[in-house]
Every structure is written in C-alpha cells, then in structure tokens.
Design a protein around this motif. Structure first.
Motif: not given
Length: 141
Positions: A84-90
């Motif tokens: 995805v274009d942008g930061p992710v939080l898992a």
C-alpha cells in the motif's frame, strides 16, 4: 507504543480505540489486525478498531494468527496488505506475531534474511524462532 520496523511498517501490542489518533498522526494508511478475536477478555474487539480506523480514514484488514503458527495463506495476505502507498501498523497481543508475519512476507518477496532480522531486532523483536523459514522463503523469492 508503536515500534518502527521500517520507514513504512510499525508493529504494536494490542491497540485500543485511543491509538487510532496516534496512528493517524503518524500517517498510517492501513491497520493490520493479526490477533484472533476473543483471544483474551481484555482485548478491544477488531470490529471496534475497524470502525474507528475507517472513521479516521484508515484502511483496516484482519489477518488473524493463532499460536499454532503461520500458513502460506497468511503470508500471502500479509504481503498483499503491506503493498500500500503509505505506512502500515500491524498489531497482535505483543507485536511479535505481527513482526514475524511481516518477516515472512518480506522473505517471500526476496529480502535478505540478515536485513529482515536486523530490522526486527531494531524494533525489539526476535525472528530466531522462524529464521529457518525466513531463509527458505528468501531463497525462493
């Protein structure tokens, strides 16, 4: 609370609704829930986090991982969720399952096992329990 693994990937122990504002402030565009529903009595239900995330304009995906291990389907789903274009939080209970699943997804994509281990360690997570699997996936990637 959020631990930065890479420029665009964060892992976290269980989050609550209040963490959505922090995620938004960091520019998080997707939250990945790696915790099965009902794992403990004190966890915030995924549907509550999903509703708050979507209200804040953040995408939400659930890829639950039990303590029984990881499947190819989960690794594939995580690889897609990270794209995805942008930061992710898992997140999961401690952030460990999220980090290990991230590591497997990156290994499948062909990243160096040493680099994966170093980035995870920099965020306070140890990939040693799945290092052999990381090596195998990376060799195939």
């Amino acid at each position: 609370m959020f631990r930065q693994i890479t420029d665009s990937v964060f892992a976290s122990p269980q989050i609550g609704i209040d963490a959505i504002a922090e995620a938004k402030a960091l520019g998080i565009v997707r939250i990945i829930n790696n915790r099965p529903e009902g794992e403990s009595d004190d966890q915030t239900p995924g549907e509550d986090i999903e509703a708050a995330a979507r209200e804040a304009g953040i995408d939400y995906i659930a890829i639950p991982v039990t303590h029984s291990g990881f499947s190819q389907t989960q690794v594939d789903a995580m690889e897609q969720a990270l794209a995805v274009d942008g930061p992710v939080l898992a997140y999961c209970r401690s952030g460990t399952r999220s980090t290990l699943l991230w590591a497997l997804a990156r290994a499948k994509a062909g990243d160096s096992p040493a680099v994966i281990a170093s980035k995870a360690a920099g965020a306070g997570y140890d990939v040693a329990p799945i290092r052999q699997l990381i090596e195998m996936l990376s060799a195939r990637g």
